[in-house]
Design an enzyme around this catalytic site. Sequence first.
Site, PDB file in Angstrom:
ATOM      1  N   ILE A  45      -6.552 125.106  43.900  1.00 56.90           N
ATOM      2  CA  ILE A  45      -6.020 124.196  44.908  1.00 56.90           C
ATOM      3  C   ILE A  45      -6.239 122.746  44.492  1.00 56.90           C
ATOM      4  CG2 ILE A  45      -6.222 123.435  47.300  1.00 56.90           C
ATOM      5  CD1 ILE A  45      -7.045 126.264  48.052  1.00 56.90           C
ATOM      6  N   ASP A  98     -21.634 117.959  38.273  1.00 60.69           N
ATOM      7  CA  ASP A  98     -22.054 119.341  38.448  1.00 60.69           C
ATOM      8  C   ASP A  98     -22.744 119.447  39.801  1.00 60.69           C
ATOM      9  OD1 ASP A  98     -23.021 121.898  38.362  1.00 60.69           O
ATOM     10  OD2 ASP A  98     -24.041 121.705  36.444  1.00 60.69           O
ATOM     11  N   ASN A 125     -13.278 119.579  47.589  1.00 59.10           N
ATOM     12  CA  ASN A 125     -12.597 120.855  47.366  1.00 59.10           C
ATOM     13  C   ASN A 125     -13.440 121.901  46.643  1.00 59.10           C
ATOM     14  OD1 ASN A 125     -10.234 122.710  46.544  1.00 59.10           O
ATOM     15  ND2 ASN A 125     -10.927 121.909  44.578  1.00 59.10           N
ATOM     16  N   TYR A 208     -22.210 132.702  51.964  1.00 61.94           N
ATOM     17  CA  TYR A 208     -20.952 131.992  51.714  1.00 61.94           C
ATOM     18  C   TYR A 208     -20.292 131.574  53.026  1.00 61.94           C
ATOM     19  CZ  TYR A 208     -16.062 131.131  50.617  1.00 61.94           C
ATOM     20  OH  TYR A 208     -14.817 130.569  50.534  1.00 61.94           O
ATOM     21  N   LYS A 212     -19.690 127.728  54.643  1.00 61.57           N
ATOM     22  CA  LYS A 212     -18.384 127.185  55.022  1.00 61.57           C
ATOM     23  C   LYS A 212     -18.364 126.754  56.489  1.00 61.57           C
ATOM     24  CE  LYS A 212     -16.074 127.433  51.164  1.00 61.57           C
ATOM     25  NZ  LYS A 212     -15.419 126.283  50.554  1.00 61.57           N
TER      26      LYS A 212
END
Length: 338
Positions: A45, A98, A125, A208, A212
């Site tokens: 993306i 990084d 992103n 995860y 988010k």
Amino acid sequence: MFKGVGVWAIWTQFFPPSGSAIFTEKTTPSQAGKVFIVTGGSSGIGFELSKILYGAGAKVYILTRTKFNAEEAIKSIQESFKDMDRAGLGTLEFIHMDLEDLASVQSAAKEFASKESRLDVLFNNAGVASMRGKTKQGLEYHYGINSVGHFLLEKLLKPILASTAKSAPPSSVRVVWPASILVEMLAPNGGVPVDTLDTPSDDINENYSASKAGNWFVASEFSKRSGKQTGVVSIAGNPGSYLSNVWRSTPWYLYYPYIPLLRKPIYGAYTYLWMGLSEDITLDDAIAGRYATCDGRWHPGQRKDLLLALKGKGEGGTGQAAAYFDWCESKIALFSEP
């Protein structure tokens, strides 16, 4: 129902209405004179987003860890516009960063600040999924890379963002944070288990999805805590589910069932463009914790426990969003100066 979210809310994120994207490579207006950062812009993306912004005349900085990949991406983007009038195109530059190492994030922010005095939109992103291990600072991978690394980047770049906002249209200077469909499908109660962040679960899928959800919480808290002073809008949302490198570490038994539901990465770029450029998004929306979704729309209705997490206890909520923000801030305490 999925954890209190209606079937339609899930369905419309996997299958957005055809032609609903407002910002595409064909409809994005000129971005000449504007400066953007896309983390992880060398693939997926981020690559498609960088390509569209470059074609619209913007100056785009790709912040990623592998120089070779970034340079190949830049060559590919430039080659795809070789038959166009160069005068209408933007520029592309690489800065090494990084997210696994907060010192590298600090160095990237310093390098950017040495080159630019303007930043219109920061697209956070980059990210990882389904990975085990810890960052250089000892943070669980998903929390450390998806949230804390980008948290530090926004903090370090806030002076430039705020300076840009002084002369830009209201609510147009932004930081875009990516969430995920898994926020409502897999995130634990309240989104983030704030009491166990320093001793996280071994469940990588929970970590995860929680990271988010945490991105959403952090975006809302940034807007609440400093948006009115700086004029910077931090907004979060689900860009969608796409064929990208984020799946490279996902177990096959989780990846292959999803393949029929995955779209091309360019559609995720359309969502980011709406989040970054649409005049329909305001600081008040961000402060309220509104959540964007695929192709550029507001989410039709999130889980009640997540909405309560966005509110402080004095507002009748649980205060988990604020607690996660404070935890992230505690982790970047040594890297708070640009």
